[in-house]
Design a protein around this motif. Structure first.
Motif, PDB file in Angstrom:
ATOM      1  N   ILE A 170      17.289   5.399   4.677  1.00 35.68           N
ATOM      2  CA  ILE A 170      16.663   5.180   6.077  1.00 35.68           C
ATOM      3  C   ILE A 170      15.224   5.611   6.232  1.00 35.68           C
ATOM      4  N   THR A 171      14.815   6.850   5.745  1.00 33.00           N
ATOM      5  CA  THR A 171      13.547   7.414   5.897  1.00 33.00           C
ATOM      6  C   THR A 171      12.478   7.068   4.653  1.00 33.00           C
ATOM      7  N   ASN A 172      13.019   7.006   3.753  1.00 32.09           N
ATOM      8  CA  ASN A 172      12.313   6.580   2.534  1.00 32.09           C
ATOM      9  C   ASN A 172      11.433   7.858   1.865  1.00 32.09           C
ATOM     10  N   GLN A 173      11.923   8.997   2.202  1.00 28.73           N
ATOM     11  CA  GLN A 173      11.325  10.306   1.969  1.00 28.73           C
ATOM     12  C   GLN A 173      11.765  11.094   0.704  1.00 28.73           C
ATOM     13  N   THR A 174      11.121  11.881   0.176  1.00 30.13           N
ATOM     14  CA  THR A 174      11.555  12.440  -1.042  1.00 30.13           C
ATOM     15  C   THR A 174      12.729  13.318  -1.007  1.00 30.13           C
ATOM     16  N   PRO A 175      13.583  13.850  -1.812  1.00 28.28           N
ATOM     17  CA  PRO A 175      14.607  14.733  -1.708  1.00 28.28           C
ATOM     18  C   PRO A 175      14.001  15.953  -1.301  1.00 28.28           C
ATOM     19  N   GLU A 176      12.687  16.499  -1.690  1.00 29.37           N
ATOM     20  CA  GLU A 176      12.321  17.698  -1.214  1.00 29.37           C
ATOM     21  C   GLU A 176      11.892  17.738   0.075  1.00 29.37           C
ATOM     22  N   MET A 177      11.384  16.714   0.768  1.00 25.75           N
ATOM     23  CA  MET A 177      10.940  16.524   2.097  1.00 25.75           C
ATOM     24  C   MET A 177      12.378  16.388   3.050  1.00 25.75           C
ATOM     25  N   ILE A 178      13.427  15.941   2.606  1.00 28.97           N
ATOM     26  CA  ILE A 178      14.571  16.092   3.233  1.00 28.97           C
ATOM     27  C   ILE A 178      15.100  17.082   3.271  1.00 28.97           C
ATOM     28  N   ALA A 179      15.182  18.044   1.929  1.00 25.04           N
ATOM     29  CA  ALA A 179      15.800  19.517   2.036  1.00 25.04           C
ATOM     30  C   ALA A 179      15.087  20.290   3.048  1.00 25.04           C
ATOM     31  N   TYR A 180      13.765  20.163   3.031  1.00 23.59           N
ATOM     32  CA  TYR A 180      12.777  20.951   3.804  1.00 23.59           C
ATOM     33  C   TYR A 180      13.140  20.704   5.302  1.00 23.59           C
ATOM     34  N   TYR A 181      13.220  19.339   5.617  1.00 24.00           N
ATOM     35  CA  TYR A 181      13.472  19.238   7.392  1.00 24.00           C
ATOM     36  C   TYR A 181      14.946  19.515   7.403  1.00 24.00           C
ATOM     37  N   ARG A 182      15.925  19.108   6.584  1.00 23.63           N
ATOM     38  CA  ARG A 182      17.348  19.502   6.625  1.00 23.63           C
ATOM     39  C   ARG A 182      17.531  20.939   7.028  1.00 23.63           C
ATOM     40  N   SER A 183      16.714  22.129   6.271  1.00 31.34           N
ATOM     41  CA  SER A 183      16.669  23.457   6.817  1.00 31.34           C
ATOM     42  C   SER A 183      16.344  23.668   7.935  1.00 31.34           C
ATOM     43  N   SER A 225      24.450  12.130   4.796  1.00 31.55           N
ATOM     44  CA  SER A 225      24.083  12.892   3.711  1.00 31.55           C
ATOM     45  C   SER A 225      22.597  12.650   3.381  1.00 31.55           C
ATOM     46  N   ASP A 226      21.939  13.445   2.349  1.00 26.86           N
ATOM     47  CA  ASP A 226      20.715  13.181   1.818  1.00 26.86           C
ATOM     48  C   ASP A 226      20.412  11.938   1.486  1.00 26.86           C
ATOM     49  N   ALA A 227      21.393  11.284   0.817  1.00 21.65           N
ATOM     50  CA  ALA A 227      21.152   9.993   0.170  1.00 21.65           C
ATOM     51  C   ALA A 227      21.190   8.972   1.482  1.00 21.65           C
ATOM     52  N   GLN A 228      21.889   9.124   2.344  1.00 18.88           N
ATOM     53  CA  GLN A 228      21.823   8.324   3.674  1.00 18.88           C
ATOM     54  C   GLN A 228      20.359   8.408   4.428  1.00 18.88           C
ATOM     55  N   ILE A 229      20.086   9.690   4.509  1.00 20.12           N
ATOM     56  CA  ILE A 229      18.789   9.961   5.045  1.00 20.12           C
ATOM     57  C   ILE A 229      17.559   9.445   4.179  1.00 20.12           C
ATOM     58  N   GLN A 230      17.556   9.474   2.994  1.00 18.82           N
ATOM     59  CA  GLN A 230      16.390   8.954   2.030  1.00 18.82           C
ATOM     60  C   GLN A 230      16.472   7.351   2.140  1.00 18.82           C
ATOM     61  N   ARG A 263      17.146  14.633  13.075  1.00 19.37           N
ATOM     62  CA  ARG A 263      18.104  14.113  13.718  1.00 19.37           C
ATOM     63  C   ARG A 263      19.213  13.490  12.913  1.00 19.37           C
ATOM     64  N   LEU A 264      18.876  12.921  11.835  1.00 20.36           N
ATOM     65  CA  LEU A 264      19.843  12.244  11.014  1.00 20.36           C
ATOM     66  C   LEU A 264      20.861  13.321  10.294  1.00 20.36           C
ATOM     67  N   ALA A 265      20.074  14.513  10.057  1.00 19.71           N
ATOM     68  CA  ALA A 265      20.691  15.582   9.417  1.00 19.71           C
ATOM     69  C   ALA A 265      21.689  16.336  10.501  1.00 19.71           C
TER      70      ALA A 265
END
Length: 60
Positions: free
Chosen positions: A25-38, A18-23, A11-13
């Motif tokens: 808020i969610t405290n997830q790794t950049p890899e997880m953010i990239a995965y769910y952003r896709s 941005s990835d930094a904003q999502i991170q 939803r944030l994506a």
């Protein structure tokens, strides 16, 4: 809990965060953010394709 984090990232994506904003808020790794952003990008592309298909259908 995992489903809620996934949903939050998607939803944030979709909202344009941005990835930094999502991170932050969610405290997830950049890899997880990239995965769910896709997944969010895939959903957006799918909706855009369906919109184009509908527009082309009405032109014919």
């Amino acid at each position: 809990m995992h489903g809620l984090r996934k949903l939050a990232i998607v939803r944030l994506a979709e909202a344009g965060c941005s990835d930094a904003q999502i991170q932050s808020i969610t405290n997830q790794t950049p890899e997880m953010i990239a995965y769910y952003r896709s997944k969010a990008n895939r959903k957006r592309r799918s909706k855009a394709a369906m919109t184009l298909a509908e527009q082309n259908k009405t032109k014919t």
